[in-house]
Enzyme design. Structure first.
Site, short mmCIF file in Angstrom:
data_model
loop_
_atom_site.label_atom_id
_atom_site.label_comp_id
_atom_site.label_asym_id
_atom_site.label_seq_id
_atom_site.Cartn_x
_atom_site.Cartn_y
_atom_site.Cartn_z
N ARG A 1 0.84 -1.21 0.00
CA ARG A 1 0.00 0.00 0.00
C ARG A 1 0.88 1.26 0.00
O ARG A 1 0.55 2.25 -0.66
CB ARG A 1 -0.97 -0.03 1.18
CG ARG A 1 -2.11 -1.03 0.97
CD ARG A 1 -3.20 -0.89 2.02
NE ARG A 1 -2.77 -1.30 3.34
CZ ARG A 1 -3.05 -2.47 3.91
NH1 ARG A 1 -3.78 -3.37 3.26
NH2 ARG A 1 -2.62 -2.76 5.11
N ALA B 1 -15.13 -10.02 -9.14
CA ALA B 1 -13.99 -9.38 -9.80
C ALA B 1 -13.69 -10.03 -11.16
O ALA B 1 -13.22 -9.36 -12.08
CB ALA B 1 -12.77 -9.44 -8.89
N CYS C 1 -1.49 -14.73 -1.86
CA CYS C 1 -1.27 -15.05 -0.45
C CYS C 1 -1.43 -16.56 -0.24
O CYS C 1 -1.67 -17.02 0.87
CB CYS C 1 -2.20 -14.25 0.45
SG CYS C 1 -3.93 -14.41 0.05
#
Ligand code: SAH
Length: 401
Positions: A217, A283, A343
């Site tokens: 980020r 998505a 992840c």
């Protein structure tokens, strides 16, 4: 052969086979029942671990799952400390080692399992709220030592157990969410890079937020100036808000969770950031629609959940990552950036880079690898335990002449 009698009968010792002891010396922290000289799992307990000859290998905790023993580091002397002394020392070290990494208001992972020699325990701090996950029976039975110490040391007002994780089943523990200390709060304010954010300890994902993506980020914030940004699998829009704080002209956050998107919007308002749009959608569908509508972005973030939850699922997961990454690359404007993440424990860094290469193959532009990132320094992974290094992030850039 060395006599195995002591390891079977002695309450405070467990002995490893010669082979397993070799692995332990090289830093491997996990062992199975056939690595133990007794050849069977022992009840959850803190023990002194030894090789066949009785030489010390530090402490370990036995488990109620397939993982029969997890090492938890050296300890002075020859005996086994009581739970309180052990937990106090390990927690204190974990907190001290993070000194200076993050300010007192920042969200931070205080304990990261194996990386802090506390296997089966994760503790995240959101301001005055601590959220923990106990995934081993031994940790669960030691919460009476762990929680008061943390409350005292970190001046915590509440402690929540976010134990709604499937891993608990393997240790015979119930999946549950429970207040362990203080009063119930729905939102726990914390700070990230000056942004005022909120974790939802009881209802949010994981422990309420994704602290592990802080470095990515920060990178997005640094790259965002003047760019149109797309935040795919946005959760509470952490990337989108960082981008706007960094001067992005617009940010579109897409997630399937309406609650997460409402939190993203609240975050934008709280921080006085203009230019956020949110869309509740799948998505996979959204990337196709955006492409058909010929929308293009100067920076795309792709941070899906773990597609491979087990080794069996790796192949399908790789296909999913490849397709999504290809779609995301196609949404880039000339010289645009893609921040892409996995992840999945089961997809390692090299494999993920190969997936990115395949995703970019045949596209009408070249793609450069600009940077590799992972979780922040508050998520330590042992060099000898690559499983702890689950988050892999790549910064790619579309290159146009
Ligand atoms: N980028 C976020 C974390 C993302 S976690 C951050 O930095 O905080 C993954 C997110 O993907 C979750 O919020 C989950 O709701 C969402 N998600 C999972 N499957 C999805 C799908 N098929 N379409 C859209 N969102 C999805």
């Amino acid at each position: 052969m060395a006599e195995p009698a002591r390891s079977a009968s002695d309450d405070h010792d467990v002995r490893l086979t010669a082979r397993a002891a070799g692995f332990a010396r090289r830093g491997q922290p996990w062992f199975y029942a056939d690595d133990l000289l007794v050849g069977a799992a022992l009840p959850p307990r803190l023990l002194r671990v030894r090789d066949e000859e009785g030489r010390d290998l530090g402490l370990g905790v036995t488990g109620a799952s397939k993982l029969a023993l997890r090492l938890c580091g050296p300890w002075p002397g020859d005996g086994v400390p009581d739970r309180e002394a052990f937990c106090r020392a390990r927690l204190d070290a974990a907190i001290s080692q993070r000194a200076g990494l993050l300010g007192p208001e920042d969200g931070a992972r205080i304990v990261h399992g194996e990386g802090d020699w506390l296997p089966g325990l994760v503790v995240d701090r959101y301001g005055a709220v601590l959220v923990l996950q106990a995934t081993s029976a031994w940790v669960e039975s030691s919460l009476d030592a762990i929680v008061p110490f943390l409350v005292d040391r970190l001046a915590a007002e509440s402690v929540v157990a976010r134990n709604d994780v499937p891993a608990r089943k393997h240790e015979g523990l119930a999946e549950e969410v429970r207040l362990l200390h203080g009063k119930r709060v729905e939102a726990a304010p914390f700070v990230e890079q000056g942004l005022r954010l909120e974790a939802r300890p009881f209802t949010g994902h994981k422990t309420g937020y994704y602290l592990d993506q802080r470095p990515a980020r920060a990178l997005v914030r640094a790259l965002a100036k003047g760019r149109r940004v797309l935040d795919l699998f946005s959760y509470q829009g952490g990337f989108a808000l960082s981008a706007l704080a960094g001067g992005a002209t617009s940010a579109l956050a897409i997630d399937q969770s309406e609650a997460a998107l409402a939190a993203a919007q609240a975050g934008a308002t709280r921080n006085g950031l203009a230019g956020l749009a949110v869309r509740a959608a799948d998505a996979f569908d959204a990337v196709r629609e955006l492409r058909e509508r010929k929308e293009r972005f100067d920076l795309v973030v792709l941070d899906p959940p773990a597609f491979a939850k087990s080794r069996r699922e790796v192949e399908g997961a790789e296909r999913g990552y490849r397709d999504l990454n290809r779609q995301a690359l196609r949404l880039l404007a000339p010289n645009g950036f893609l921040v892409t993440c996995t992840c999945s424990h089961h997809v390692d860094g090299a494999r993920f880079q190969e997936i990115a290469r395949q995703a970019a193959a045949g596209l009408p532009f070249r793609v450069a690898l600009r940077q590799r990132l992972g979780a922040g320094p508050d998520h330590p992974a042992l060099l000898t335990h690559p499983e702890g290094e689950y988050l892999k992030t790549l910064l790619l850039q579309r290159l146009d002449p």
